[in-house]
Design a protein around this motif. Structure first.
Motif, mmCIF file in Angstrom:
data_model
loop_
_atom_site.group_PDB
_atom_site.id
_atom_site.type_symbol
_atom_site.label_atom_id
_atom_site.label_comp_id
_atom_site.label_asym_id
_atom_site.label_seq_id
_atom_site.Cartn_x
_atom_site.Cartn_y
_atom_site.Cartn_z
ATOM 1 N N ALA A 1 9.042 9.600 -3.558
ATOM 2 C CA ALA A 1 8.072 10.373 -4.340
ATOM 3 C C ALA A 1 8.282 11.869 -4.096
ATOM 4 O O ALA A 1 8.110 12.686 -5.001
ATOM 5 C CB ALA A 1 6.652 9.947 -3.965
ATOM 6 N N THR A 2 8.698 12.219 -2.878
ATOM 7 C CA THR A 2 8.984 13.629 -2.559
ATOM 8 C C THR A 2 10.049 14.181 -3.500
ATOM 9 O O THR A 2 9.928 15.285 -4.029
ATOM 10 C CB THR A 2 9.470 13.751 -1.093
ATOM 11 O OG1 THR A 2 8.509 13.143 -0.252
ATOM 12 C CG2 THR A 2 9.699 15.185 -0.679
ATOM 13 N N GLY B 1 0.836 -1.201 0.000
ATOM 14 C CA GLY B 1 0.000 0.000 0.000
ATOM 15 C C GLY B 1 0.868 1.246 0.000
ATOM 16 O O GLY B 1 2.046 1.197 0.366
ATOM 17 N N GLY B 2 0.297 2.346 -0.432
ATOM 18 C CA GLY B 2 1.062 3.589 -0.383
ATOM 19 C C GLY B 2 0.291 4.707 -1.055
ATOM 20 O O GLY B 2 -0.783 4.490 -1.626
ATOM 21 N N GLY C 1 11.931 2.800 -6.787
ATOM 22 C CA GLY C 1 12.155 2.260 -5.439
ATOM 23 C C GLY C 1 11.034 1.306 -5.051
ATOM 24 O O GLY C 1 11.273 0.204 -4.537
ATOM 25 N N HIS C 2 9.792 1.714 -5.304
ATOM 26 C CA HIS C 2 8.638 0.840 -5.004
ATOM 27 C C HIS C 2 8.715 -0.451 -5.825
ATOM 28 O O HIS C 2 8.480 -1.546 -5.321
ATOM 29 C CB HIS C 2 7.311 1.516 -5.407
ATOM 30 C CG HIS C 2 6.971 2.766 -4.671
ATOM 31 N ND1 HIS C 2 6.663 3.931 -5.312
ATOM 32 C CD2 HIS C 2 6.845 3.029 -3.339
ATOM 33 C CE1 HIS C 2 6.359 4.865 -4.433
ATOM 34 N NE2 HIS C 2 6.468 4.346 -3.218
ATOM 35 N N ARG D 1 8.569 14.843 -6.896
ATOM 36 C CA ARG D 1 7.740 16.064 -6.914
ATOM 37 C C ARG D 1 8.623 17.313 -6.876
ATOM 38 O O ARG D 1 8.355 18.298 -7.544
ATOM 39 C CB ARG D 1 6.754 16.060 -5.737
ATOM 40 C CG ARG D 1 5.737 14.924 -5.813
ATOM 41 C CD ARG D 1 4.588 15.135 -4.844
ATOM 42 N NE ARG D 1 4.985 15.228 -3.450
ATOM 43 C CZ ARG D 1 5.194 14.181 -2.639
ATOM 44 N NH1 ARG D 1 5.040 12.944 -3.087
ATOM 45 N NH2 ARG D 1 5.551 14.362 -1.368
ATOM 46 N N ALA E 1 11.548 -2.870 -4.915
ATOM 47 C CA ALA E 1 11.221 -3.473 -3.620
ATOM 48 C C ALA E 1 10.194 -4.589 -3.811
ATOM 49 O O ALA E 1 10.347 -5.698 -3.279
ATOM 50 C CB ALA E 1 10.674 -2.403 -2.674
ATOM 51 N N MET F 1 10.660 -3.734 5.158
ATOM 52 C CA MET F 1 11.871 -3.554 4.352
ATOM 53 C C MET F 1 12.641 -2.335 4.851
ATOM 54 O O MET F 1 12.030 -1.314 5.182
ATOM 55 C CB MET F 1 11.504 -3.258 2.894
ATOM 56 C CG MET F 1 10.392 -4.079 2.321
ATOM 57 S SD MET F 1 9.906 -3.454 0.681
ATOM 58 C CE MET F 1 8.906 -2.021 1.084
ATOM 59 N N THR F 2 13.951 -2.454 4.837
ATOM 60 C CA THR F 2 14.749 -1.255 5.154
ATOM 61 C C THR F 2 14.666 -0.297 3.977
ATOM 62 O O THR F 2 14.457 -0.696 2.838
ATOM 63 C CB THR F 2 16.235 -1.605 5.360
ATOM 64 O OG1 THR F 2 16.658 -2.435 4.290
ATOM 65 C CG2 THR F 2 16.471 -2.261 6.688
ATOM 66 N N ARG F 3 14.852 0.973 4.272
ATOM 67 C CA ARG F 3 15.022 1.988 3.226
ATOM 68 C C ARG F 3 16.333 2.670 3.544
ATOM 69 O O ARG F 3 16.805 2.599 4.663
ATOM 70 C CB ARG F 3 13.888 3.009 3.288
ATOM 71 C CG ARG F 3 12.666 2.549 2.558
ATOM 72 C CD ARG F 3 11.599 3.612 2.557
ATOM 73 N NE ARG F 3 11.836 4.657 1.556
ATOM 74 C CZ ARG F 3 10.927 5.578 1.241
ATOM 75 N NH1 ARG F 3 9.762 5.604 1.843
ATOM 76 N NH2 ARG F 3 11.195 6.492 0.323
ATOM 77 N N ILE G 1 16.556 -5.046 1.401
ATOM 78 C CA ILE G 1 16.426 -5.021 -0.063
ATOM 79 C C ILE G 1 17.482 -4.070 -0.625
ATOM 80 O O ILE G 1 18.117 -3.337 0.134
ATOM 81 C CB ILE G 1 15.015 -4.558 -0.491
ATOM 82 C CG1 ILE G 1 14.684 -3.218 0.166
ATOM 83 C CG2 ILE G 1 13.973 -5.602 -0.171
ATOM 84 C CD1 ILE G 1 13.555 -2.494 -0.491
ATOM 85 N N ILE H 1 15.287 6.600 -3.565
ATOM 86 C CA ILE H 1 14.328 7.352 -4.385
ATOM 87 C C ILE H 1 13.068 7.527 -3.551
ATOM 88 O O ILE H 1 12.620 6.574 -2.909
ATOM 89 C CB ILE H 1 13.958 6.559 -5.666
ATOM 90 C CG1 ILE H 1 15.211 6.226 -6.477
ATOM 91 C CG2 ILE H 1 12.949 7.343 -6.509
ATOM 92 C CD1 ILE H 1 14.933 5.312 -7.671
ATOM 93 N N LYS I 1 -0.782 11.743 5.133
ATOM 94 C CA LYS I 1 -0.005 12.659 4.296
ATOM 95 C C LYS I 1 -0.743 13.978 4.133
ATOM 96 O O LYS I 1 -1.975 14.018 4.129
ATOM 97 C CB LYS I 1 0.240 12.054 2.924
ATOM 98 C CG LYS I 1 0.922 10.707 2.947
ATOM 99 C CD LYS I 1 2.316 10.747 2.398
ATOM 100 C CE LYS I 1 2.989 9.401 2.620
ATOM 101 N NZ LYS I 1 4.246 9.249 2.009
ATOM 102 N N ASP J 1 10.292 2.935 7.466
ATOM 103 C CA ASP J 1 9.872 4.305 7.802
ATOM 104 C C ASP J 1 8.368 4.353 8.083
ATOM 105 O O ASP J 1 7.928 4.950 9.066
ATOM 106 C CB ASP J 1 10.237 5.275 6.660
ATOM 107 C CG ASP J 1 9.607 4.869 5.323
ATOM 108 O OD1 ASP J 1 9.656 3.675 4.977
ATOM 109 O OD2 ASP J 1 9.033 5.745 4.641
ATOM 110 N N LEU K 1 17.476 1.705 -2.961
ATOM 111 C CA LEU K 1 17.369 2.724 -4.012
ATOM 112 C C LEU K 1 16.852 3.975 -3.321
ATOM 113 O O LEU K 1 15.704 4.003 -2.862
ATOM 114 C CB LEU K 1 16.395 2.279 -5.105
ATOM 115 C CG LEU K 1 16.808 1.055 -5.930
ATOM 116 C CD1 LEU K 1 15.767 0.736 -6.984
ATOM 117 C CD2 LEU K 1 18.159 1.284 -6.588
#
Ligand code: ATP
Length: 214
Positions: A182-183, A7-8, A16-17, A186, A20, A131-133, A175, A180, A44, A108, A178
């Motif tokens: 979305a922020t 989800g997101g 990145g999504h 934008r 993953a 998953m780690t970011r 994983i 990356i 958000k 996160d 990456l």
């Protein structure tokens, strides 16, 4: 059926999504992963979120022809704020008790889960794959799980996962990082900087054609 759900906000979806999802699908031998954009994300700021239809369409375009990945409009077509607990229940009912649901989430986002609606009900319903970011580490997760979710979880160091006597498991997975977000995309768009190789080409074209994020 071993079903993964990612989800997101997907505002927009990026590599990145996608990377993953591909790695988690393979590592956990899932039959498929559904990527589920939220209609009205509860966590958000709403101002720079483009329409749910555009976000879903970008997810659709991004996964077109990608084996094992699918876009799901289940949250976009449900009225009101998108709550994960409702989405999990929907898929549980839809696929029945023989299926196992794995909710895939970045560390996160997971570390904010105690703010989600009915969050304690999520854990008897679905396994979690955390998953780690880039810049996030699993060290503090143990305290978080015991303090905020349940003291009954037991951590297995060799397989890096938590088991519970009655609830589903929480798996931790490293994983490819990456860096990356979305922020970042934008921000690039608002500065007229290229977003090539951060999103699939077809998503880049969609954003440019529709003049999103300008
Ligand atoms: P924003 O920058 O707008 O906050 P985002 O890039 O974090 O967005 P989301 O749609 O909020 O994207 O993320 C959906 C899920 O994907 C979350 O669980 C998040 O942790 C995970 N995720 C996002 N980007 C990455 C990445 N680069 N690598 C791994 N997981 C990611």
């Amino acid at each position: 059926m071993r079903l993964g759900l990612l989800g997101g906000t997907f505002n927009p979806i990026h590599l990145g999504h996608l990377r993953a999802a591909v790695e988690v699908r393979e590592a956990f031998n899932l039959d498929r992963i559904l990527l589920i954009p939220s209609a009205c994300p509860p966590h958000k700021e709403i101002q720079d979120v483009v329409s749910a239809e555009d976000r879903l369409e970008m997810v659709r375009l991004a996964v077109q022809g990608v084996p094992f990945l699918e876009a799901s409009g289940v949250e976009v077509s449900r009225p009101g704020t998108s709550f994960t607990i409702e989405t999990l229940k929907y898929f549980q009912d839809h696929f029945g008790p023989e299926s196992s649901i794995y909710f895939v989430i970045g560390l996160d986002a997971f570390s904010e889960i105690a703010t989600w609606k009915s969050y304690k009900h999520l854990f008897p319903t679905a396994h979690f794959i955390v998953m780690t970011r880039p810049g996030t580490y699993f060290q503090d997760l143990k305290n978080f799980v015991f303090a905020h979710i349940s003291e009954e979880y037991k951590y297995d160091i060799s397989s890096n996962h938590y088991t519970h006597p009655h609830w589903c498991s929480i798996f931790c997975v490293e994983i490819t990082h990456l860096d990356i977000s979305a922020t970042q995309i934008r921000t690039c768009m608002s500065h007229d900087s290229p977003i090539s190789f951060l999103v699939p080409r077809i998503v880049e074209d969609y954003i440019l054609e529709r003049k999103l994020y300008q």
